[in-house]
Design an enzyme around this catalytic site. Structure first.
Site, short mmCIF file in Angstrom:
data_model
loop_
_atom_site.label_atom_id
_atom_site.label_comp_id
_atom_site.label_asym_id
_atom_site.label_seq_id
_atom_site.Cartn_x
_atom_site.Cartn_y
_atom_site.Cartn_z
N ARG A 112 0.86 -1.32 -0.04
CA ARG A 112 -0.01 0.02 -0.02
C ARG A 112 0.74 1.37 0.07
O ARG A 112 0.48 2.23 -0.12
CB ARG A 112 -0.75 0.01 1.18
CG ARG A 112 -2.32 -0.17 1.01
CD ARG A 112 -2.94 -0.51 2.44
NE ARG A 112 -4.27 -0.21 2.43
CZ ARG A 112 -5.35 -0.99 2.45
NH1 ARG A 112 -4.94 -2.25 2.45
NH2 ARG A 112 -6.38 -0.63 2.49
N ARG A 146 -21.90 -2.40 2.78
CA ARG A 146 -21.03 -3.30 3.01
C ARG A 146 -21.42 -4.38 4.17
O ARG A 146 -21.49 -3.65 5.33
CB ARG A 146 -19.75 -3.41 2.93
CG ARG A 146 -18.92 -4.77 2.97
CD ARG A 146 -17.45 -4.52 2.63
NE ARG A 146 -16.68 -3.70 3.35
CZ ARG A 146 -15.56 -3.50 3.05
NH1 ARG A 146 -14.73 -4.07 1.82
NH2 ARG A 146 -14.63 -2.45 3.72
N ARG A 179 -18.28 -3.18 9.08
CA ARG A 179 -16.96 -2.73 9.73
C ARG A 179 -17.21 -1.30 10.15
O ARG A 179 -17.68 -0.46 9.70
CB ARG A 179 -16.27 -2.80 8.68
CG ARG A 179 -15.27 -4.14 8.63
CD ARG A 179 -14.76 -4.47 7.28
NE ARG A 179 -13.48 -3.53 6.98
CZ ARG A 179 -12.77 -3.37 5.87
NH1 ARG A 179 -13.03 -4.18 5.11
NH2 ARG A 179 -11.94 -2.32 5.62
N ARG A 190 -10.25 7.35 4.28
CA ARG A 190 -9.40 6.28 3.67
C ARG A 190 -8.92 6.61 2.17
O ARG A 190 -7.91 6.18 1.58
CB ARG A 190 -10.14 4.80 3.96
CG ARG A 190 -10.09 4.26 5.38
CD ARG A 190 -11.21 3.21 5.51
NE ARG A 190 -10.98 2.04 4.59
CZ ARG A 190 -12.35 1.34 4.39
NH1 ARG A 190 -13.39 1.55 5.09
NH2 ARG A 190 -12.18 0.49 3.70
P1 AP5 Z 1 -14.77 -5.36 -1.48
O1 AP5 Z 1 -14.56 -6.57 -2.33
O2 AP5 Z 1 -15.00 -5.52 0.12
O3 AP5 Z 1 -13.81 -4.25 -1.64
P2 AP5 Z 1 -12.21 -4.06 -1.14
O4 AP5 Z 1 -11.26 -3.31 -2.24
O5 AP5 Z 1 -11.49 -5.39 -0.67
O6 AP5 Z 1 -12.38 -2.91 -0.01
P3 AP5 Z 1 -11.74 -2.92 1.52
O7 AP5 Z 1 -12.62 -1.86 2.18
O8 AP5 Z 1 -11.65 -4.22 2.14
O9 AP5 Z 1 -10.45 -2.21 1.02
P4 AP5 Z 1 -9.60 -1.60 1.87
O10 AP5 Z 1 -8.35 -1.58 1.13
O11 AP5 Z 1 -10.00 -0.20 2.39
O12 AP5 Z 1 -9.63 -2.20 3.46
P5 AP5 Z 1 -8.61 -3.35 3.99
O13 AP5 Z 1 -9.34 -4.23 4.97
O14 AP5 Z 1 -7.57 -3.76 3.22
O15 AP5 Z 1 -16.06 -4.57 -1.85
C1 AP5 Z 1 -16.77 -3.66 -1.18
C2 AP5 Z 1 -18.12 -3.66 -1.20
O16 AP5 Z 1 -18.59 -3.52 -2.67
C3 AP5 Z 1 -18.77 -4.90 -0.86
O17 AP5 Z 1 -20.00 -4.73 -0.31
C4 AP5 Z 1 -18.88 -5.66 -2.33
O18 AP5 Z 1 -20.15 -6.67 -2.03
C5 AP5 Z 1 -19.40 -4.72 -3.04
N1 AP5 Z 1 -18.68 -4.71 -4.46
C6 AP5 Z 1 -17.58 -5.30 -4.96
N2 AP5 Z 1 -17.55 -5.34 -6.29
C7 AP5 Z 1 -18.72 -4.83 -6.86
C8 AP5 Z 1 -19.22 -4.41 -8.03
N3 AP5 Z 1 -18.47 -4.60 -9.00
N4 AP5 Z 1 -20.37 -3.79 -8.03
C9 AP5 Z 1 -21.05 -3.42 -7.15
N5 AP5 Z 1 -20.69 -3.63 -5.68
C10 AP5 Z 1 -19.59 -4.49 -5.62
O19 AP5 Z 1 -7.74 -2.35 5.06
C11 AP5 Z 1 -8.53 -1.84 6.21
C12 AP5 Z 1 -7.67 -1.17 7.10
O20 AP5 Z 1 -6.37 -2.16 7.41
C13 AP5 Z 1 -6.85 0.04 6.17
O21 AP5 Z 1 -7.52 1.20 6.55
C14 AP5 Z 1 -5.35 0.10 7.07
O22 AP5 Z 1 -5.55 0.76 8.23
C15 AP5 Z 1 -5.10 -1.22 7.33
N6 AP5 Z 1 -4.36 -2.00 6.51
C16 AP5 Z 1 -4.65 -2.98 5.43
N7 AP5 Z 1 -3.65 -3.22 4.79
C17 AP5 Z 1 -2.48 -2.32 5.24
C18 AP5 Z 1 -1.33 -2.12 4.62
N8 AP5 Z 1 -0.81 -2.78 3.62
N9 AP5 Z 1 -0.51 -1.13 5.21
C19 AP5 Z 1 -0.91 -0.39 6.17
N10 AP5 Z 1 -2.08 -0.51 6.67
C20 AP5 Z 1 -2.89 -1.52 6.24
#
Ligand code: AP5
Length: 231
Positions: A112, A146, A179, A190
């Site tokens: 990221r 979601r 969430r 974010r």
């Molecule tokens: P979904 O598939 O859940 O989307 P996503 O891209 O995985 O979204 P996230 O919110 O999980 O990503 P993120 O990167 O912010 O969070 P993460 O958990 O990695 O889809 C979203 C919604 O849309 C769902 O309801 C789905 O059904 C719907 N949908 C999907 N496709 C669709 C379509 N085509 N049409 C309509 N609807 C659709 O990270 C969370 C936190 O963890 C971060 O903020 C940070 O604090 C920490 N973190 C995680 N990774 C790191 C890292 N590498 N470094 C530092 N901190 C980190």
């Protein structure tokens, strides 16, 4: 007279066999994209369909928060604000997981930052980076509706991908939750963090010649097929 379709289908079988063979030999994919772009949704399909192991930093960190480990207590402070957990912590976590794997995998949410990407290429060679492109207002509407499974991490959407039974995971039967970082205010924070820290990775991987842009709007299955075609 012969139709062209059987030939096309045969080509598809051969392509799919080649794809499955590559995967069994350890295909490594990164899914890039802003929060809500569908990384988790598509990573789950790559796992179900092609057997790629899904490694989600978000899921790992949320598990640590639920288990109230030292890592979880520290990570929670950043996640609640929509900020990134410090690079050294996430790099350590992923290095341990990735270097223990022999199979192909898909990274969801890592790297990221440029620092994370530089660290990653020191311990693994990635084959493909798929960048999912979706506009901000669509992202906000996806995330605020979601629902997520705390046990198997499958995600749903109240309109676009509802569970068969209210608040219950189709796959494992656990009660779904909203969430805490999926409120509109935190989602917008974010998105800003994404633009400042993660967006530069698009150019980073373009320069390496391994980035493919996929339109992340529209039908989930069609997006998946576009990803599979790009592999
Ligand atoms: P979904 O598939 O859940 O989307 P996503 O891209 O995985 O979204 P996230 O919110 O999980 O990503 P993120 O990167 O912010 O969070 P993460 O958990 O990695 O889809 C979203 C919604 O849309 C769902 O309801 C789905 O059904 C719907 N949908 C999907 N496709 C669709 C379509 N085509 N049409 C309509 N609807 C659709 O990270 C969370 C936190 O963890 C971060 O903020 C940070 O604090 C920490 N973190 C995680 N990774 C790191 C890292 N590498 N470094 C530092 N901190 C980190």
């Amino acid at each position: 007279m012969y139709s062209l379709c059987p030939k096309k289908n045969m080509d598809n079988f051969i392509n799919r066999d080649v794809l499955l063979l590559s995967i069994s030999m350890g295909f490594k994919i990164i899914l890039l994209g802003p929060p809500g772009s569908g990384k988790g949704t598509q990573a789950e399909k790559l796992n179900d369909d092609l057997g790629l192991i899904r490694l989600s930093t978000g899921d790992m960190l949320r598990e640590a928060v639920r288990d109230k480990t030292e890592l979880g207590k520290m990570a929670k402070e950043y996640m609640d604000k929509g900020a990134l957990v410090p690079d050294n912590v996430v790099i350590g976590l992923m290095k341990e997981r990735i270097t223990s794997l022999k199979e192909g995998f898909v990274l969801d949410g890592f790297p990221r930052t440029v620092q994370q990407a530089d660290a990653l290429c020191e311990f693994v060679d990635v084959d493909h980076v798929i960048n999912l492109d979706v506009d901000d207002e669509e992202l906000v509407s996806r995330l605020t509706a979601r629902r997520s499974c705390p046990d198997c991490n499958v995600v749903y959407h109240l309109l676009y991908k509802p569970p068969m039974k209210d608040d219950t995971c189709d796959k494992c039967g656990a009660t779904l939750y909203h969430r805490s970082d999926d409120t509109e205010t935190t989602v917008r924070a974010r998105l800003k963090v994404y633009r400042d820290s993660t967006f530069p990775l698009i150019e980073y991987y373009e320069k390496k010649g391994i980035l493919v842009n996929v339109d992340g709007k529209g039908n989930i299955q069609e997006i998946y097929e576009a990803i599979e075609d790009s592999l």
